[in-house]
Design a protein around this motif. Structure first.
Motif, PDB file in Angstrom:
ATOM      1  N   VAL A   1      49.685  68.627   7.026  1.00 33.17           N
ATOM      2  CA  VAL A   1      49.201  69.697   7.910  1.00 33.17           C
ATOM      3  C   VAL A   1      50.380  70.235   8.711  1.00 33.17           C
ATOM      4  N   PRO A   2      50.286  71.463   9.202  1.00 32.35           N
ATOM      5  CA  PRO A   2      51.319  71.939  10.126  1.00 32.35           C
ATOM      6  C   PRO A   2      51.165  71.255  11.484  1.00 32.35           C
TER       7      PRO A   2
ATOM      8  N   TYR B   1      44.298  72.557  15.413  1.00 26.17           N
ATOM      9  CA  TYR B   1      45.741  72.663  15.665  1.00 26.17           C
ATOM     10  C   TYR B   1      46.256  71.259  15.973  1.00 26.17           C
ATOM     11  N   PHE B   2      46.635  70.546  14.906  1.00 28.25           N
ATOM     12  CA  PHE B   2      46.948  69.126  15.045  1.00 28.25           C
ATOM     13  C   PHE B   2      48.338  68.900  15.619  1.00 28.25           C
ATOM     14  N   THR B   3      48.469  67.770  16.307  1.00 26.57           N
ATOM     15  CA  THR B   3      49.755  67.174  16.641  1.00 26.57           C
ATOM     16  C   THR B   3      49.718  65.768  16.050  1.00 26.57           C
ATOM     17  N   GLU B   4      50.828  65.056  16.171  1.00 28.48           N
ATOM     18  CA  GLU B   4      50.829  63.707  15.606  1.00 28.48           C
ATOM     19  C   GLU B   4      49.712  62.859  16.225  1.00 28.48           C
ATOM     20  N   ALA B   5      49.533  62.968  17.548  1.00 26.88           N
ATOM     21  CA  ALA B   5      48.531  62.131  18.218  1.00 26.88           C
ATOM     22  C   ALA B   5      47.114  62.490  17.772  1.00 26.88           C
ATOM     23  N   THR B   6      46.809  63.786  17.686  1.00 27.67           N
ATOM     24  CA  THR B   6      45.430  64.151  17.328  1.00 27.67           C
ATOM     25  C   THR B   6      45.159  63.913  15.845  1.00 27.67           C
ATOM     26  N   LEU B   7      46.185  64.027  14.992  1.00 29.69           N
ATOM     27  CA  LEU B   7      45.976  63.702  13.580  1.00 29.69           C
ATOM     28  C   LEU B   7      45.680  62.208  13.410  1.00 29.69           C
ATOM     29  N   ARG B   8      46.398  61.376  14.162  1.00 28.53           N
ATOM     30  CA  ARG B   8      46.121  59.934  14.105  1.00 28.53           C
ATOM     31  C   ARG B   8      44.708  59.643  14.617  1.00 28.53           C
TER      32      ARG B   8
ATOM     33  N   GLN C   1      49.043  54.504   7.123  1.00 23.91           N
ATOM     34  CA  GLN C   1      50.043  53.618   6.524  1.00 23.91           C
ATOM     35  C   GLN C   1      51.456  54.108   6.818  1.00 23.91           C
ATOM     36  N   ALA C   2      51.607  55.414   6.861  1.00 23.90           N
ATOM     37  CA  ALA C   2      52.924  55.992   7.136  1.00 23.90           C
ATOM     38  C   ALA C   2      52.723  57.411   7.619  1.00 23.90           C
ATOM     39  N   LEU C   3      53.617  57.863   8.504  1.00 23.48           N
ATOM     40  CA  LEU C   3      53.578  59.256   8.958  1.00 23.48           C
ATOM     41  C   LEU C   3      55.004  59.774   8.971  1.00 23.48           C
ATOM     42  N   TRP C   4      55.219  60.867   8.262  1.00 22.35           N
ATOM     43  CA  TRP C   4      56.550  61.442   8.144  1.00 22.35           C
ATOM     44  C   TRP C   4      56.513  62.870   8.675  1.00 22.35           C
ATOM     45  N   ARG C   5      57.581  63.249   9.345  1.00 23.82           N
ATOM     46  CA  ARG C   5      57.690  64.601   9.905  1.00 23.82           C
ATOM     47  C   ARG C   5      58.884  65.296   9.253  1.00 23.82           C
ATOM     48  N   TYR C   6      58.654  66.488   8.722  1.00 24.45           N
ATOM     49  CA  TYR C   6      59.751  67.273   8.159  1.00 24.45           C
ATOM     50  C   TYR C   6      59.910  68.531   9.015  1.00 24.45           C
TER      51      TYR C   6
ATOM     52  N   LEU D   1      53.650  67.775   9.109  1.00 25.70           N
ATOM     53  CA  LEU D   1      53.207  66.410   9.382  1.00 25.70           C
ATOM     54  C   LEU D   1      52.592  65.871   8.100  1.00 25.70           C
ATOM     55  N   CYS D   2      53.159  64.774   7.613  1.00 30.76           N
ATOM     56  CA  CYS D   2      52.734  64.204   6.342  1.00 30.76           C
ATOM     57  C   CYS D   2      52.260  62.786   6.614  1.00 30.76           C
ATOM     58  N   VAL D   3      51.063  62.481   6.155  1.00 30.12           N
ATOM     59  CA  VAL D   3      50.482  61.194   6.523  1.00 30.12           C
ATOM     60  C   VAL D   3      49.872  60.540   5.286  1.00 30.12           C
ATOM     61  N   LEU D   4      50.114  59.229   5.166  1.00 26.89           N
ATOM     62  CA  LEU D   4      49.555  58.439   4.074  1.00 26.89           C
ATOM     63  C   LEU D   4      48.496  57.520   4.666  1.00 26.89           C
TER      64      LEU D   4
END
Ligand SMILES: [Zn+2]
Length: 372
Positions: free
Chosen positions: A174-175, A196-203, A214-219, A227-230
């Motif tokens: 997601v962006p 409108y997600f941020t890392e905290a709200t996506l978690r 399992q993992a969260l990567w930011r590009y 925001l890329c999340v497994l």
């Protein structure tokens, strides 16, 4: 209205109302029906979201050529990380129209499948499809750039998770909205993005849907990070607080009327063109009430050329129009910093003859027209 993430009552939540706006995909329709666009932040879980979900038929593109580009330069790096985190999958399932480049980068000698497109309609139809439960068979399910369109994101995650085989993994992208919220960039609000997600709200959303990160990567991107999340099914831990979550949206709301007044003043009596007819430019024009102040919008996309900006009579002209317009005072750039650099041969001559050329995006780092 209840929060899309946590069901809290949003009726008293701080809101940013941009007024009734036309859909940004309705090119050539000056009289396109308008709907209210209001962003609100849940006081409990902090998710920034649309206060009223627009009707799906209103969102549906009327032109078959409406297709969006999503970032892809990071996908080889994502594929390497997925190969390191997941056992080699015998069945990888892509959900949505943006999965092909990731699956190609994964290059697993496995069965790759995609969920079929949902008939006519585009992302508003795809997002509704996510909620449907599936037969769990895939070791890896991927879904890029759809969750932020979802009108029921918890059901969407549960539906995606139902496609997984036991021990399967769900990869989502997601962006990240934190950059444009921090920059006060109103143009990134969009009727097609309900969340409108941020890392905290996506978690927090993953936890609410019964999934563990399992993992969260930011590009990093110039204006938005990816925001890329497994995810895996299972009990989740609570997301950490982000101390800026609430102050960021408070400042964002407060900036809007100030920016609106500043643009009205800066553009009065000036001949102004906008470069780029994407949804940010269209949202900007209408949210700031500038449809009478913009002489034309420049875009060389063949499908847009000769049309008009949705909800207005502003014509869309080829970029050669700028050089021929000797009366131009201001050119506002609704394109990313990397594209601006590539088009220096277009903008440098304008600056040389005194045209004020500025980015529309406060987060672009080069100064907007209304910066002091
Ligand atoms: Zn909430």
């Amino acid at each position: 209205m209840a929060c899309l993430l946590c069901d809290s009552d949003l009726s008293q939540a701080p809101a940013l109302a941009l007024g009734p706006l036309p859909p940004c995909n309705r090119f050539g329709e000056a009289g396109a029906e308008r709907q209210p666009l209001t962003a609100v932040q849940c006081p409990h879980c902090a998710l920034v979201q649309l206060a009223q979900l627009p009707p799906l038929d209103w969102l549906r593109p009327r032109h078959a050529w409406i297709r969006y580009n999503e970032p892809s330069a990071h996908l080889p790096a994502v594929a390497a990380r997925l190969r390191a985190h997941c056992a080699p999958a015998t069945r990888v399932l892509g959900v949505g129209p943006f999965e092909g480049p990731l699956h190609a980068a994964l290059d697993w000698a496995t069965e790759r499948a995609s969920v079929a497109a949902p008939g006519d309609g585009y992302l508003e139809a795809w997002q509704a499809r996510l909620n449907a439960p599936g037969a769990g068979q895939a070791e890896l399910v991927t879904c890029r750039y759809l969750l932020e369109h979802s009108h029921d994101p918890r059901a969407a995650l549960r539906g995606l998770a139902s496609l997984l085989a036991p021990d399967g993994r769900l990869y989502l992208e997601v962006p990240d909205s934190s950059k444009f919220l921090a920059a006060g960039d109103i143009s990134f609000l969009w009727e097609e993005h309900s969340c409108y997600f941020t890392e905290a709200t996506l978690r927090r959303l993953a936890a609410a849907a019964g999934l563990t990160v399992q993992a969260l990567w930011r590009y990093p991107g110039a204006l938005e990070d990816a925001l890329c999340v497994l995810l895996a099914p299972g009990a989740a831990t609570a997301a950490a607080e982000d101390p800026e979550e609430f102050s960021r949206f408070g400042a964002y709301r407060a900036a809007y009327p100030v920016q609106r007044a500043a643009y009205a003043q800066a553009l009065a009596g000036q001949r102004c063109a906008v470069f780029g007819a994407g949804h940010q430019a269209i949202l900007f024009i209408h949210a700031f009430g500038l449809s009478e102040q913009i002489a034309y919008v420049v875009d060389d996309a063949p499908d847009k050329a000769g049309s008009t900006i949705p909800g207005s009579t502003i014509p869309i002209l080829p970029s050669a129009s700028l050089a021929a317009d000797s009366a131009l005072d201001i050119c506002l750039l609704a394109i990313g910093p990397a594209v601006i650099d590539k088009l220096a041969h277009v903008f440098d001559p304008l600056r040389a003859r005194g045209v004020r050329v500025h980015t529309l995006f406060p987060g672009a780092g080069s100064g907007t027209l209304i910066d002091p």
